[in-house]
Design a protein around this motif. Structure first.
Motif: not given
Length: 348
Positions: A26-44
């Motif tokens: 679960m922590r791994a899934v949350l960490a991957v999700n958080a990293e992905l959202l930071e990437l999307y934020w930066e692209i945006g």
């Protein structure tokens, strides 16, 4: 080898390891999700900056989408539509946040796109993001809650919790109740009485529990209590896992009447004496009625020492022409009597 399985210390250790594996996953899934959202934020952020500083509009989004898809042909999520959503993601939350808000960072990208499409204000979006984290809503449940205007109903019940419960129990109890409740899954005639409502709520207990919210565990309908040699029955009895208390719900087919408070007060005293354990918090009561006048409720609750609230509910009224197609109360009760016991003790 089979003898090892029967050793208690082995079984306990195995269970502990399994729980740690699940927690790590679960922590791994949350960490991957958080990293992905930071990437999307930066692209945006980058797309928005180019638009603001260089006047580049849709053309740069289309160009970047093609280049990213060419560079990473096996990776999904970088289409033209997705990049526009990333730019919207950044511009929507950026006025108040330097990076992805904490609650938003804990929900999937699909949930965020639902919020961007269906919610107008940042404050409201944060309410739904926090609710998704707390209640574990799927995307379809999130969409349903938005359609039912959850943000306008949460914590709106009229109650005396602030006067009868200590902090933070009073705040948690208030947050656990809504006004009004939406029982749009019910099909009631204008002549429906309490037993009709009760029967259908129990028949659709999963939908009922979803509308009540996380933490409610259903214990029974027409729950029997014997007091001073007399038999009484509670309309609906629940236990709330988070509040750690029993919750008595009384259903009323019509408008609120002040005398309902006295009867509920009687039931709460009985449950506290007969059912409440040493680790349980005081029992809470909720009157669900078709309509209410706020001043009537406030006067009725003013000097009551037991914690209780009053909420209204919304149902679908149906025309008389289709009444004959509906099951009778007796038919519903017959179906309920043959449900597996596990269903009567379900929780959501």
């Amino acid at each position: 080898m089979t003898g090892i399985l029967h050793q208690q210390d082995y079984r306990q250790a195995l269970e502990a390891i399994k729980q740690r594996i699940q927690s790590a996953q679960m922590r791994a899934v949350l960490a991957v999700n958080a990293e992905l959202l930071e990437l999307y934020w930066e692209i945006g952020r980058q797309l928005q900056q180019w638009q603001d500083e260089r006047g580049w509009g849709a053309a740069v989004v289309e160009r970047m989408a093609r280049d990213l898809q060419d560079a990473y042909p096996g990776i999904k999520g970088f289409s033209r539509t997705s990049l526009f959503a990333m730019r919207q993601f950044h511009s929507f939350f950026r006025p108040a946040f330097e990076s992805v808000p904490q609650a938003v960072g804990q929900i999937p990208w699909g949930h965020i796109r639902t919020l961007l499409a269906k919610v107008k204000t940042l404050e409201t979006a944060l309410i739904y993001a926090r609710a998704c984290v707390e209640h574990g809503w799927s995307r379809s449940v999130l969409e349903w809650q938005i359609e039912q205007r959850f943000h306008e109903r949460a914590a709106q019940a009229i109650s005396n919790f602030a006067q009868t419960l200590p902090v933070p129990q009073s705040e948690l109890a208030q947050q656990s109740l809504k006004d009004p409740y939406v029982f749009d899954f019910l099909t009631l005639t204008p002549q429906a009485v309490e037993r009709d409502i009760e029967s259908q709520l129990v028949a659709q207990i999963t939908r009922f529990l979803l509308e009540l919210g996380k933490g409610f565990a259903f214990l029974g309908r027409q729950y029997p209590l014997t007091i001073n040699g007399r038999d009484y029955r509670l309309d609906l009895l629940f236990y709330h896992a988070k509040l750690k208390c029993y919750v008595v719900i009384e259903l009323k087919a019509g408008a609120f009447k002040p005398e309902y408070i006295g009867k509920l007060n009687f039931y709460l005293s009985a449950v506290d004496d007969l059912l409440r354990g040493t680790d349980d918090q005081p029992t809470i009561g909720l009157i669900l009625c078709k309509d209410k006048d706020r001043l009537d409720v406030e006067y009725a609750l003013r000097d009551i020492s037991k914690p209780m609230g009053v909420s209204s509910y919304i149902t679908k009224d149906i025309p008389l022409a289709v009444q004959s197609q509906l099951p009778t109360v007796e038919e519903l009760e017959h179906e309920l009597a043959h449900l597996p016991r596990a269903e009567s003790e379900d929780s959501f």
